[in-house]
Design a protein around this motif. Sequence first.
Motif, short mmCIF file in Angstrom:
data_model
loop_
_atom_site.label_atom_id
_atom_site.label_comp_id
_atom_site.label_asym_id
_atom_site.label_seq_id
_atom_site.Cartn_x
_atom_site.Cartn_y
_atom_site.Cartn_z
N GLU A 1 0.83 -1.20 0.00
CA GLU A 1 0.00 0.00 0.00
C GLU A 1 0.86 1.25 0.00
O GLU A 1 1.94 1.27 0.60
N SER A 2 0.37 2.30 -0.64
CA SER A 2 1.09 3.57 -0.69
C SER A 2 0.11 4.71 -0.90
O SER A 2 -1.06 4.48 -1.21
N GLY A 3 0.61 5.93 -0.77
CA GLY A 3 -0.19 7.11 -1.05
C GLY A 3 -0.73 7.84 0.15
O GLY A 3 -1.37 8.88 0.00
N SER B 1 -2.94 3.68 -3.28
CA SER B 1 -2.71 2.60 -4.24
C SER B 1 -2.31 1.34 -3.50
O SER B 1 -1.66 1.41 -2.46
N CYS B 2 -2.67 0.21 -4.07
CA CYS B 2 -2.27 -1.08 -3.52
C CYS B 2 -1.83 -1.97 -4.67
O CYS B 2 -2.64 -2.32 -5.54
N ARG C 1 -9.97 -0.20 -9.83
CA ARG C 1 -8.88 -1.16 -10.03
C ARG C 1 -8.40 -1.12 -11.48
O ARG C 1 -9.15 -0.78 -12.39
N ASP C 2 -7.14 -1.48 -11.64
CA ASP C 2 -6.55 -1.64 -12.97
C ASP C 2 -5.97 -3.05 -13.03
O ASP C 2 -4.91 -3.31 -12.46
N VAL D 1 -5.16 -1.81 -7.06
CA VAL D 1 -6.45 -1.28 -6.65
C VAL D 1 -6.21 0.08 -6.00
O VAL D 1 -5.20 0.30 -5.33
N TYR D 2 -7.13 1.00 -6.23
CA TYR D 2 -6.99 2.38 -5.77
C TYR D 2 -8.14 2.76 -4.84
O TYR D 2 -9.22 2.17 -4.88
#
Length: 115
Positions: free
Chosen positions: A6-8, A21-22, A72-73, A79-80
């Motif tokens: 995880e980040s952001g 973001s993950c 998600r992308d 995943v966001y």
Amino acid sequence: QVQFVESGGGMVQPGGSLRLSCSASGFTFSSVPMSWYRQAPGKERDLVATITSASGITNYRDSVKGRFIISRDNRKNTVYLQMNSLKPEDTAVYYCNNPWGSVPWGQGTQVTISS
């Protein structure tokens, strides 16, 4: 080996926005629904939002409806969580996992809402 990174996170003032973001690895990401969770100090970990694997259907806890957006992308295995109109009560460590929380947790990302 299943892994989530995880980040952001960060510190913002009330009313501000953050995008978490993950990044996921070790499994077929596109086949699995994904969720964001959060854990505030001294409290249990709560489910915040979920998105299905292919159709992208979403679901949110009542306290974040209309403010948070999960997406998600599947090409990026990511995943966001877009968080808007943030409130002090959103302060927590945020994690991603499947909707059952059944795989090892990542380190999370700290979100602090304070003026």
